[in-house]
Design a protein around this motif. Structure first.
Motif, PDB file in Angstrom:
ATOM      1  N   GLU A 132       0.830  -1.205   0.000  1.00 59.80           N
ATOM      2  CA  GLU A 132       0.000   0.000   0.000  1.00 59.80           C
ATOM      3  C   GLU A 132       0.864   1.254   0.000  1.00 59.80           C
ATOM      4  O   GLU A 132       0.559   2.241  -0.679  1.00 59.80           O
ATOM      5  N   ILE A 133       1.941   1.224   0.765  1.00 56.88           N
ATOM      6  CA  ILE A 133       2.859   2.359   0.807  1.00 56.88           C
ATOM      7  C   ILE A 133       3.499   2.576  -0.557  1.00 56.88           C
ATOM      8  O   ILE A 133       3.650   3.718  -1.016  1.00 56.88           O
ATOM      9  N   ASP A 134       3.874   1.491  -1.237  1.00 60.72           N
ATOM     10  CA  ASP A 134       4.502   1.603  -2.554  1.00 60.72           C
ATOM     11  C   ASP A 134       3.591   2.335  -3.539  1.00 60.72           C
ATOM     12  O   ASP A 134       4.055   3.131  -4.363  1.00 60.72           O
ATOM     13  N   LYS A 135       2.302   2.059  -3.464  1.00 68.88           N
ATOM     14  CA  LYS A 135       1.359   2.741  -4.355  1.00 68.88           C
ATOM     15  C   LYS A 135       1.326   4.243  -4.065  1.00 68.88           C
ATOM     16  O   LYS A 135       1.300   5.069  -4.978  1.00 68.88           O
ATOM     17  N   LYS A 136       1.363   4.591  -2.796  1.00 69.73           N
ATOM     18  CA  LYS A 136       1.300   6.003  -2.406  1.00 69.73           C
ATOM     19  C   LYS A 136       2.610   6.741  -2.665  1.00 69.73           C
ATOM     20  O   LYS A 136       2.622   7.966  -2.847  1.00 69.73           O
ATOM     21  N   LEU A 137       3.726   6.006  -2.672  1.00 74.97           N
ATOM     22  CA  LEU A 137       5.026   6.644  -2.897  1.00 74.97           C
ATOM     23  C   LEU A 137       5.156   7.209  -4.308  1.00 74.97           C
ATOM     24  O   LEU A 137       6.025   8.036  -4.569  1.00 74.97           O
ATOM     25  N   ASP A 138       4.316   6.750  -5.213  1.00 67.86           N
ATOM     26  CA  ASP A 138       4.341   7.291  -6.567  1.00 67.86           C
ATOM     27  C   ASP A 138       3.542   8.584  -6.688  1.00 67.86           C
ATOM     28  O   ASP A 138       3.486   9.191  -7.748  1.00 67.86           O
ATOM     29  N   LEU A 183       2.965  11.842   0.791  1.00 68.84           N
ATOM     30  CA  LEU A 183       4.342  11.409   1.044  1.00 68.84           C
ATOM     31  C   LEU A 183       4.690  11.512   2.525  1.00 68.84           C
ATOM     32  O   LEU A 183       5.345  10.635   3.092  1.00 68.84           O
ATOM     33  N   GLU A 184       4.262  12.582   3.160  1.00 66.35           N
ATOM     34  CA  GLU A 184       4.526  12.754   4.594  1.00 66.35           C
ATOM     35  C   GLU A 184       3.797  11.694   5.416  1.00 66.35           C
ATOM     36  O   GLU A 184       4.328  11.195   6.416  1.00 66.35           O
ATOM     37  N   LYS A 185       2.582  11.334   4.992  1.00 63.62           N
ATOM     38  CA  LYS A 185       1.853  10.252   5.672  1.00 63.62           C
ATOM     39  C   LYS A 185       2.594   8.924   5.525  1.00 63.62           C
ATOM     40  O   LYS A 185       2.678   8.141   6.472  1.00 63.62           O
ATOM     41  N   CYS A 186       3.130   8.683   4.339  1.00 64.41           N
ATOM     42  CA  CYS A 186       3.917   7.460   4.116  1.00 64.41           C
ATOM     43  C   CYS A 186       5.125   7.425   5.043  1.00 64.41           C
ATOM     44  O   CYS A 186       5.460   6.375   5.612  1.00 64.41           O
ATOM     45  N   LEU A 187       5.779   8.555   5.196  1.00 63.61           N
ATOM     46  CA  LEU A 187       6.964   8.609   6.050  1.00 63.61           C
ATOM     47  C   LEU A 187       6.601   8.297   7.494  1.00 63.61           C
ATOM     48  O   LEU A 187       7.309   7.542   8.178  1.00 63.61           O
ATOM     49  N   GLU A 188       5.500   8.854   7.980  1.00 67.02           N
ATOM     50  CA  GLU A 188       5.077   8.587   9.353  1.00 67.02           C
ATOM     51  C   GLU A 188       4.737   7.108   9.543  1.00 67.02           C
ATOM     52  O   GLU A 188       5.092   6.502  10.555  1.00 67.02           O
ATOM     53  N   THR A 189       4.061   6.534   8.559  1.00 67.43           N
ATOM     54  CA  THR A 189       3.724   5.109   8.641  1.00 67.43           C
ATOM     55  C   THR A 189       4.988   4.257   8.667  1.00 67.43           C
ATOM     56  O   THR A 189       5.094   3.298   9.439  1.00 67.43           O
ATOM     57  N   LEU A 190       5.953   4.601   7.842  1.00 62.93           N
ATOM     58  CA  LEU A 190       7.209   3.855   7.799  1.00 62.93           C
ATOM     59  C   LEU A 190       7.986   3.992   9.098  1.00 62.93           C
ATOM     60  O   LEU A 190       8.624   3.043   9.564  1.00 62.93           O
ATOM     61  N   GLU A 202      13.569  -3.828   4.244  1.00 60.95           N
ATOM     62  CA  GLU A 202      12.492  -3.460   3.327  1.00 60.95           C
ATOM     63  C   GLU A 202      11.805  -2.171   3.763  1.00 60.95           C
ATOM     64  O   GLU A 202      11.304  -1.403   2.933  1.00 60.95           O
ATOM     65  N   ILE A 203      11.765  -1.938   5.061  1.00 62.69           N
ATOM     66  CA  ILE A 203      11.214  -0.684   5.583  1.00 62.69           C
ATOM     67  C   ILE A 203      12.228   0.441   5.393  1.00 62.69           C
ATOM     68  O   ILE A 203      11.885   1.552   4.983  1.00 62.69           O
ATOM     69  N   LEU A 204      13.481   0.143   5.651  1.00 65.88           N
ATOM     70  CA  LEU A 204      14.516   1.176   5.651  1.00 65.88           C
ATOM     71  C   LEU A 204      14.749   1.796   4.273  1.00 65.88           C
ATOM     72  O   LEU A 204      14.858   3.017   4.150  1.00 65.88           O
ATOM     73  N   TRP A 205      14.815   0.962   3.221  1.00 59.85           N
ATOM     74  CA  TRP A 205      15.075   1.573   1.913  1.00 59.85           C
ATOM     75  C   TRP A 205      13.880   2.408   1.453  1.00 59.85           C
ATOM     76  O   TRP A 205      14.044   3.405   0.734  1.00 59.85           O
ATOM     77  N   ARG A 206      12.688   2.030   1.878  1.00 63.53           N
ATOM     78  CA  ARG A 206      11.521   2.840   1.523  1.00 63.53           C
ATOM     79  C   ARG A 206      11.550   4.181   2.255  1.00 63.53           C
ATOM     80  O   ARG A 206      11.074   5.194   1.726  1.00 63.53           O
ATOM     81  N   ILE A 207      12.092   4.189   3.461  1.00 64.05           N
ATOM     82  CA  ILE A 207      12.278   5.458   4.173  1.00 64.05           C
ATOM     83  C   ILE A 207      13.231   6.339   3.367  1.00 64.05           C
ATOM     84  O   ILE A 207      13.002   7.545   3.207  1.00 64.05           O
ATOM     85  N   ILE A 258      10.263  13.537  -0.973  1.00 58.62           N
ATOM     86  CA  ILE A 258       9.907  14.770  -0.262  1.00 58.62           C
ATOM     87  C   ILE A 258      10.881  15.888  -0.620  1.00 58.62           C
ATOM     88  O   ILE A 258      10.484  17.053  -0.774  1.00 58.62           O
ATOM     89  N   SER A 259      12.160  15.549  -0.758  1.00 60.34           N
ATOM     90  CA  SER A 259      13.168  16.570  -1.088  1.00 60.34           C
ATOM     91  C   SER A 259      12.870  17.228  -2.433  1.00 60.34           C
ATOM     92  O   SER A 259      13.188  18.397  -2.653  1.00 60.34           O
ATOM     93  N   GLU A 260      12.254  16.469  -3.347  1.00 59.06           N
ATOM     94  CA  GLU A 260      11.937  17.000  -4.675  1.00 59.06           C
ATOM     95  C   GLU A 260      10.856  18.063  -4.638  1.00 59.06           C
ATOM     96  O   GLU A 260      10.700  18.828  -5.588  1.00 59.06           O
ATOM     97  N   LYS A 261      10.114  18.130  -3.550  1.00 56.88           N
ATOM     98  CA  LYS A 261       8.981  19.048  -3.453  1.00 56.88           C
ATOM     99  C   LYS A 261       9.369  20.402  -2.875  1.00 56.88           C
ATOM    100  O   LYS A 261       8.509  21.240  -2.632  1.00 56.88           O
ATOM    101  N   SER A 262      10.646  20.608  -2.630  1.00 54.40           N
ATOM    102  CA  SER A 262      11.090  21.855  -2.012  1.00 54.40           C
ATOM    103  C   SER A 262      12.180  22.518  -2.839  1.00 54.40           C
ATOM    104  O   SER A 262      12.923  21.851  -3.576  1.00 54.40           O
TER     105      SER A 262
END
Length: 355
Positions: A126-132, A139-146, A158-163, A170-174
């Motif tokens: 589910e997180i992978d779908k939202k990461l796109d 994206l911030e919600k995904c980070l909190e969940t991770l 598997e959790i760490l590389w997704r973090i 997130i860095s791309e949005k600033s």
């Protein structure tokens, strides 16, 4: 198939990119950030599981004379699944007037382990779908969940590389340099921790390379050059594991394209720092872009642009214009932005005479 948006921005610098020491172990890092939140969750869970322990102790004691529970694994835990410490269990038994010698321990069943694994896999999918998503809130919600998952499942690569991936997204949005640098640094820490736990994951190597490339905007030339070696090393590792991933061929193509375009003084610096400085030609880069084009299952404007740029560098302007026209006709996709469109249009105007 979504591809990282910022390749154009960072890969030129990534050619010359560095590894910074990933200092903190990521699970501990997030454990500190969310200490109070984790404590509250643990206390609530402790209360529920103590009640469960009491019920199951009664059942175990009543069946003690009927059967003996055989150990199926070397690791035995009580039903509280290690959430309740031994001292807490002893206190509980004492308060219930039950001798601790009457407590029988038994294994966590295969079904229980599989249930935990299945739940984690489902959550990560589910997180992978939202990461796109390009929506910063998602994206911030995904980070909190991770982060929460990292507390619940420490030392899980598997959790760490997704973090690491979500920090990059997130860095791309600033546009704020300090914020971008902070996000990239945290992402590198996460992927570095994942690499220490698992070395044969293409995703870990891929996102570690991407983050290293992104960081090259913030480091001096000598470190950029070192970073380029590290970047290529991890892209090569990822391709060796999943050679069918078009984004990896694109990454390697961009690396070789930038190497081919190094200025003479940059080559001298690289030669002074390394016995074997990086070396590549536009033809080398073109091979990877063509391979990425074959493997991609979507219209990839940015990759078509890079094929055209290789053709221009080789003086094949007619073929270059053909690829630029193909790029121009592509529909806007997740991997594209206005910057790519602008470059395609500018090159078409410049080489208009070859249409």
């Amino acid at each position: 198939m979504p591809v990282v948006n910022s390749f154009n921005a960072f890969l030129g610098a990534a050619v010359l990119g560095v590894i910074s020491a990933a200092g903190l172990y990521i699970a501990e890092h997030y454990r500190q950030e969310k200490h109070r939140h984790a404590m509250a969750k643990d206390l609530a869970r402790l209360d529920q599981e103590l009640t469960q322990v009491k019920r199951e102790l009664e059942q175990l004691l009543s069946k003690k004379n009927e059967k003996t529970v055989k150990s199926k694994r070397s690791r035995t835990v009580n039903k509280a699944n290690s959430v309740v410490s031994n001292s807490t269990v002893d206190d509980y038994l004492s308060a219930s007037n039950v001798d601790s010698s009457d407590l029988e321990f038994y294994d966590v069943s295969d079904d229980e382990v599989e249930a935990v694994s299945s739940n984690l896999i489902s959550t990560l999918n589910e997180i992978d779908k939202k990461l796109d998503s390009d929506i910063i809130f998602e994206l911030e919600k995904c980070l909190e969940t991770l982060k929460d998952l990292c507390l619940e499942y420490p030392e899980n690569p598997e959790i760490l590389w997704r973090i690491g991936k979500v920090h990059h997204k997130i860095s791309e949005k600033s546009d704020e340099k300090d914020f971008i640098q902070e996000q990239i640094s945290k992402g590198i820490e996460a992927c570095d921790a994942a690499l220490k736990l698992k070395t044969d994951s293409a995703d870990i190597h891929k996102w570690y390379a991407i983050l290293i490339g992104s960081r090259s905007d913030f480091v001096p030339l000598q470190e950029k050059i070192s970073d380029g070696h590290l970047f290529k090393k991890h892209v090569d590792e990822a391709i060796a594991i999943t050679p069918w991933d078009p984004s990896l061929h694109y990454l390697l193509g961009r690396f070789k394209y930038e190497i081919a375009g190094l200025k003479w003084y940059e080559r001298k610096v690289a030669a002074a720092l390394y016995a074997e400085p990086p070396n590549a030609t536009y033809a080398d880069a073109l091979l990877h872009f063509v391979e990425a084009e074959k493997l991609a299952n979507f219209e990839w404007k940015e990759n078509k642009l890079m094929i055209a740029k290789c053709k221009i560098a080789e003086g094949d302007y007619w073929e270059a214009v053909s690829w630029l026209e193909k790029a121009s006709s592509c529909k806007q996709g997740d991997c594209l932005d206005d910057k790519v469109d602008s470059e395609v249009n500018a090159l078409l105007e410049k080489y208009n005479g070859y249409r």
